[in-house]
Design a protein around this motif. Structure first.
Motif, PDB file in Angstrom:
ATOM      1  N   ASP A  66       0.820  -1.212   0.000  1.00 50.09           N
ATOM      2  CA  ASP A  66       0.000   0.000   0.000  1.00 50.09           C
ATOM      3  C   ASP A  66       0.857   1.266   0.000  1.00 50.09           C
ATOM      4  O   ASP A  66       0.553   2.227  -0.710  1.00 50.09           O
ATOM      5  CB  ASP A  66      -0.954   0.003   1.194  1.00 50.09           C
ATOM      6  N   ARG A  67       1.923   1.279   0.782  1.00 55.62           N
ATOM      7  CA  ARG A  67       2.774   2.468   0.838  1.00 55.62           C
ATOM      8  C   ARG A  67       3.440   2.748  -0.506  1.00 55.62           C
ATOM      9  O   ARG A  67       3.733   3.894  -0.830  1.00 55.62           O
ATOM     10  CB  ARG A  67       3.828   2.310   1.934  1.00 55.62           C
ATOM     11  N   GLU A  69       2.118   2.817  -3.288  1.00 53.21           N
ATOM     12  CA  GLU A  69       1.269   3.714  -4.077  1.00 53.21           C
ATOM     13  C   GLU A  69       1.612   5.169  -3.807  1.00 53.21           C
ATOM     14  O   GLU A  69       1.434   6.027  -4.674  1.00 53.21           O
ATOM     15  CB  GLU A  69      -0.211   3.460  -3.752  1.00 53.21           C
ATOM     16  N   ARG A  70       2.133   5.461  -2.611  1.00 50.81           N
ATOM     17  CA  ARG A  70       2.529   6.824  -2.250  1.00 50.81           C
ATOM     18  C   ARG A  70       4.012   7.075  -2.498  1.00 50.81           C
ATOM     19  O   ARG A  70       4.434   8.229  -2.527  1.00 50.81           O
ATOM     20  CB  ARG A  70       2.221   7.088  -0.766  1.00 50.81           C
ATOM     21  N   GLU A  71       4.776   5.992  -2.630  1.00 48.82           N
ATOM     22  CA  GLU A  71       6.223   6.110  -2.813  1.00 48.82           C
ATOM     23  C   GLU A  71       6.693   5.334  -4.044  1.00 48.82           C
ATOM     24  O   GLU A  71       7.585   4.483  -3.956  1.00 48.82           O
ATOM     25  CB  GLU A  71       6.961   5.580  -1.577  1.00 48.82           C
ATOM     26  N   ASN A 124      -0.850  -2.936  -9.326  1.00 50.18           N
ATOM     27  CA  ASN A 124      -0.399  -1.921  -8.374  1.00 50.18           C
ATOM     28  C   ASN A 124       1.080  -1.590  -8.584  1.00 50.18           C
ATOM     29  O   ASN A 124       1.786  -2.266  -9.340  1.00 50.18           O
ATOM     30  CB  ASN A 124      -0.666  -2.382  -6.933  1.00 50.18           C
ATOM     31  N   PRO A 250     -11.057  -1.930   2.512  1.00 52.76           N
ATOM     32  CA  PRO A 250     -10.437  -0.875   1.700  1.00 52.76           C
ATOM     33  C   PRO A 250      -8.930  -0.771   1.918  1.00 52.76           C
ATOM     34  O   PRO A 250      -8.452  -0.711   3.047  1.00 52.76           O
ATOM     35  CB  PRO A 250     -11.155   0.395   2.179  1.00 52.76           C
ATOM     36  N   VAL A 251      -8.204  -0.794   0.825  1.00 51.53           N
ATOM     37  CA  VAL A 251      -6.749  -0.622   0.839  1.00 51.53           C
ATOM     38  C   VAL A 251      -6.375   0.305  -0.307  1.00 51.53           C
ATOM     39  O   VAL A 251      -7.150   0.493  -1.245  1.00 51.53           O
ATOM     40  CB  VAL A 251      -6.010  -1.972   0.688  1.00 51.53           C
ATOM     41  N   GLN A 252      -5.201   0.888  -0.225  1.00 50.68           N
ATOM     42  CA  GLN A 252      -4.781   1.819  -1.273  1.00 50.68           C
ATOM     43  C   GLN A 252      -4.447   1.110  -2.575  1.00 50.68           C
ATOM     44  O   GLN A 252      -4.747   1.611  -3.658  1.00 50.68           O
ATOM     45  CB  GLN A 252      -3.564   2.621  -0.804  1.00 50.68           C
ATOM     46  N   ALA A 253      -3.806  -0.044  -2.491  1.00 52.70           N
ATOM     47  CA  ALA A 253      -3.371  -0.761  -3.682  1.00 52.70           C
ATOM     48  C   ALA A 253      -4.348  -1.875  -4.032  1.00 52.70           C
ATOM     49  O   ALA A 253      -4.734  -2.670  -3.173  1.00 52.70           O
ATOM     50  CB  ALA A 253      -1.980  -1.345  -3.456  1.00 52.70           C
ATOM     51  N   ARG A 255      -5.503  -5.402  -5.206  1.00 59.00           N
ATOM     52  CA  ARG A 255      -4.916  -6.732  -5.164  1.00 59.00           C
ATOM     53  C   ARG A 255      -5.608  -7.625  -6.191  1.00 59.00           C
ATOM     54  O   ARG A 255      -6.821  -7.555  -6.358  1.00 59.00           O
ATOM     55  CB  ARG A 255      -5.098  -7.379  -3.794  1.00 59.00           C
TER      56      ARG A 255
END
Length: 294
Positions: A66-67, A69-71, A124, A250-253, A255
């Motif tokens: 998930d991180r 997606e931000r990095e 992702n 709910p997750v950012q990336a 799957r």
């Protein structure tokens, strides 16, 4: 055989150290920060050159799905640029490389198990960065084994099994996704397979991309149920599992819903079939309880 493994705290790196203890002709050396840092390519060659290994196992990676997606830049720097630099260093040393990749290079739309010939289509940033790493490794070192694995767990570090056991100590019911399917894979089994393949690579064995994962498939929810069953049988914490869909978690990336991997190519090439995930899970839970008991 002298093996250099990238990463000092990763599950596979620690499992390789454990499995190599039974092999008197194998020495495993781990490389980690700050002397060896995939995000700082200038550290890679000096660290490997000082060891002069006969084989490099590229196990370290950016794994925060998930991180990532931000990095994305950091994920690519580690998983693609860094992995490629490790493979290039192995080429300069004149040795093969075994690189660990992921089932997340696929989009999960296929019915049944993915084969090595299926086209990757990651959903992702993490999966895309690992796919870029596969390409970089293959381009930098023709003597490569790329091993895609999935749902890795072990008695070491942080993983799904240990998270479930921790949550069960505080909750009576845990919601777990039931519509994603894959192959739970013990890092200890992966390590044993890597060591078997290492002999073949040392003898100029078959290079290329392979799938390596636990036998049998399941959902995250049923995986959790077996974790709790195994723990309860040992007098440990357990909880009821409530099935939910991926859309309800709910997750950012994104799957993939299906990452079942067909491992027949690895089995036929190296004469190794991973144990069934239930058998290996029971072993891992037993080792976790053993470690907890001191």
């Amino acid at each position: 055989m002298k093996i250099a493994v990238t990463g000092t705290k990763g599950q596979v790196a620690l499992a390789l150290i454990e499995r190599a203890r039974a092999l008197p002709d194998v020495e495993v050396f781990t490389l980690g920060r700050p002397e060896f840092d995939l995000a700082r390519p200038e550290t890679i060659w000096p660290a490997l050159a000082s060891l002069r290994p006969q084989l490099v196992v590229s196990a370290a990676a950016y794994t925060a799905v998930d991180r990532a997606e931000r990095e994305p830049k950091l994920a690519y720097r580690i998983n693609a640029t860094g992995a490629g630099a490790v493979a290039e260093a192995a080429t300069r040393l004149g040795v093969p490389i075994i690189h660990l990749s992921t089932d997340y290079v696929f989009d999960g739309r296929k019915q049944g198990g993915y084969r090595e010939t299926d086209a990757p289509a990651p959903l992702n940033v993490y999966g895309a960065s690992k796919l870029a790493g596969e390409i970089a490794v293959a381009a930098a070192n023709p003597r490569h084994l790329i091993l895609r694995t999935s749902w890795v767990y072990s008695p070491f570090g942080t993983n799904f099994v240990k998270t479930m056991l921790r949550l069960a100590s505080a909750r009576k019911e845990i919601a777990v996704v039931a519509d994603q399917r894959g192959n739970p894979s013990s890092a200890l089994d992966i390590a044993a397979a890597v060591l078997r393949a290492a002999v073949a690579t040392g003898e100029g064995g078959a290079y290329g991309t392979y799938h390596l994962a636990g036998s049998g498939t399941t959902s995250w929810a049923d995986f959790a149920r077996h974790v709790f069953s195994s723990s309860r049988a040992r007098g440990g914490a357990w909880a009821e599992v409530r099935d939910i869909t991926a859309a309800e978690f709910p997750v950012q990336a994104l799957r993939p819903l299906n990452t079942q991997l067909s491992t027949t190519k690895f089995a036929s090439t190296f004469g190794w079939t991973m144990p069934h995930w239930r058998q290996s899970l029971d072993e891992a839970v037993g080792l976790i309880f053993q470690d907890a008991a001191g």
